[in-house]
Design an enzyme around this catalytic site. Structure first.
Site, PDB file in Angstrom:
ATOM      1  N   LYS A  63       0.848  -1.188   0.000  1.00  0.00           N
ATOM      2  CA  LYS A  63       0.000   0.000   0.000  1.00  0.00           C
ATOM      3  C   LYS A  63       0.880   1.232   0.000  1.00  0.00           C
ATOM      4  O   LYS A  63       1.781   1.359   0.836  1.00  0.00           O
ATOM      5  CB  LYS A  63      -0.919  -0.009   1.218  1.00  0.00           C
ATOM      6  CG  LYS A  63      -2.006   1.043   1.202  1.00  0.00           C
ATOM      7  CD  LYS A  63      -3.022   0.785   2.314  1.00  0.00           C
ATOM      8  CE  LYS A  63      -4.210   1.718   2.214  1.00  0.00           C
ATOM      9  NZ  LYS A  63      -5.236   1.408   3.254  1.00  0.00           N
ATOM     10  N   ASP A 155     -14.718   1.845  10.093  1.00  0.00           N
ATOM     11  CA  ASP A 155     -15.145   1.703   8.685  1.00  0.00           C
ATOM     12  C   ASP A 155     -15.586   0.261   8.422  1.00  0.00           C
ATOM     13  O   ASP A 155     -15.141  -0.377   7.467  1.00  0.00           O
ATOM     14  CB  ASP A 155     -14.006   2.104   7.748  1.00  0.00           C
ATOM     15  CG  ASP A 155     -14.486   2.398   6.326  1.00  0.00           C
ATOM     16  OD1 ASP A 155     -15.713   2.569   6.144  1.00  0.00           O
ATOM     17  OD2 ASP A 155     -13.647   2.445   5.417  1.00  0.00           O
TER      18      ASP A 155
END
Length: 317
Positions: A63, A155
């Site tokens: 990432k 989330d």
């Protein structure tokens, strides 16, 4: 400049940025990883599927976060790495390495093979009732571990739940995760996907254990019903009633009642913890017996009231 030209320019700038990130990854990691595929890009960076060049040939997710994209929230860009470095649970990807340069932060994580639950819902409509309890236990167990580490995810949604080959569920994307007691810039706005956002967050109340529990309830609601959770922004009580009715139709069981409680509009009416959810899930038979006894008690009360009224009516004739 016309709107179409403006959109084309924005798309071109995005392509240039993605190409820049890809070249950066290849130059920074050419001796360690081979880039197999770009998995996705967003406003904050990109994620790549890479393979180790050593004998192990291990697969990883790399990432890349663009520091410039975080210029208004400089304290947030390292948050995910700081959260995940000390986590060790089978339901959470293991963080392998974190490095950075002047422009980017690089996070190498365990690569998770599987399908997001959101994709499975799109393909099947909704999941079989027999699998729901197992999925609920798997996700609740992972989030219980996270909360016991003093963290909240913020989330929770089917997009961030991966069904793996062994039938387990791995929770991903800890970009919004933080310590329970820590209030940050994200708490000053409504973050995440609206359909999984707890009603109190629309009033800018900070994220808590109960907001994670709401996100869990909303995700499990979608697994059970195949329907997207109702937006709780404008008429939360009505939205809750709609979801409650759908659950009663599709999941008339203890699991359905657990989801209803997790979705409560008032956070004080939700579960206090995922440990409490796990207790109810592991004692479904007992909970079902209690519910059946309550229904029988209510039926007896109605019968007695009706009988009394009928008796009084007969006497008065």
């Amino acid at each position: 400049m016309r709107q179409g030209d403006d959109n084309s320019l924005a798309a071109e700038m995005k392509r240039e940025k993605i190409a820049e990130i890809e070249e950066k990854v290849k130059s920074e990691f050419e001796n360690k990883y081979q880039v197999l595929k770009r998995l996705g890009c967003g406003g904050m960076g990109c994620v790549f599927h890479v393979q180790s060049t050593d004998e192990s040939g291990g697969d990883y997710a790399l990432k890349v976060l663009d520091k410039e994209a975080y210029r208004k929230n400089r304290l947030l860009y390292k948050q995910e790495a700081n959260v995940m470095l000390n986590l060790d649970h089978p339901g959470i990807p293991k963080m392998i390495d974190v490095t950075e340069d002047d422009d980017y932060l690089y996070m190498v994580q365990e690569f998770i093979t599987g399908k997001p639950l959101s994709q499975i819902i799109r393909e099947k409509g909704r999941l079989e009732a027999g699998k729901i309890s197992d999925f609920m236990k798997s996700v609740a167990s992972t989030l219980s571990y996270l909360h016991h580490q003093g963290l909240i995810h913020r989330d929770i949604k089917p997009d961030n739940m991966i069904l793996t080959a062994d039938g387990g569920i791995t929770i991903i994307d800890f970009g919004l995760a933080r310590k329970k007691e820590q209030i940050d810039e994200a708490d000053k706005r409504v973050y995440g996907t609206l359909s999984y956002t707890a009603p109190e967050r629309f009033n800018r109340k900070p994220g808590t254990v109960q907001t994670d529990i709401y996100g869990y309830g909303a995700a499990m609601y979608q697994l059970c019903t195949g329907k997207k959770p109702e937006n709780m922004k404008t008429e939360p009580w009505h939205s809750y009633q709609v979801m409650s009715e759908h659950l009663s139709e599709t999941m008339p069981s203890v699991a359905g009642e657990i989801i209803k409680k997790a979705l409560a509009v008032n956070p004080r009416h939700r579960y206090l913890s995922f440990d409490a959810i796990l207790w109810d899930l592991s004692h479904e038979n007992k909970m079902r017996t209690i519910k059946d006894e309550e229904l029988i008690r209510q039926a007896i009360e109605v019968f007695l009231i009706f009988s009394t009224l009928l008796f009084i009516g007969l006497i008065s004739l």
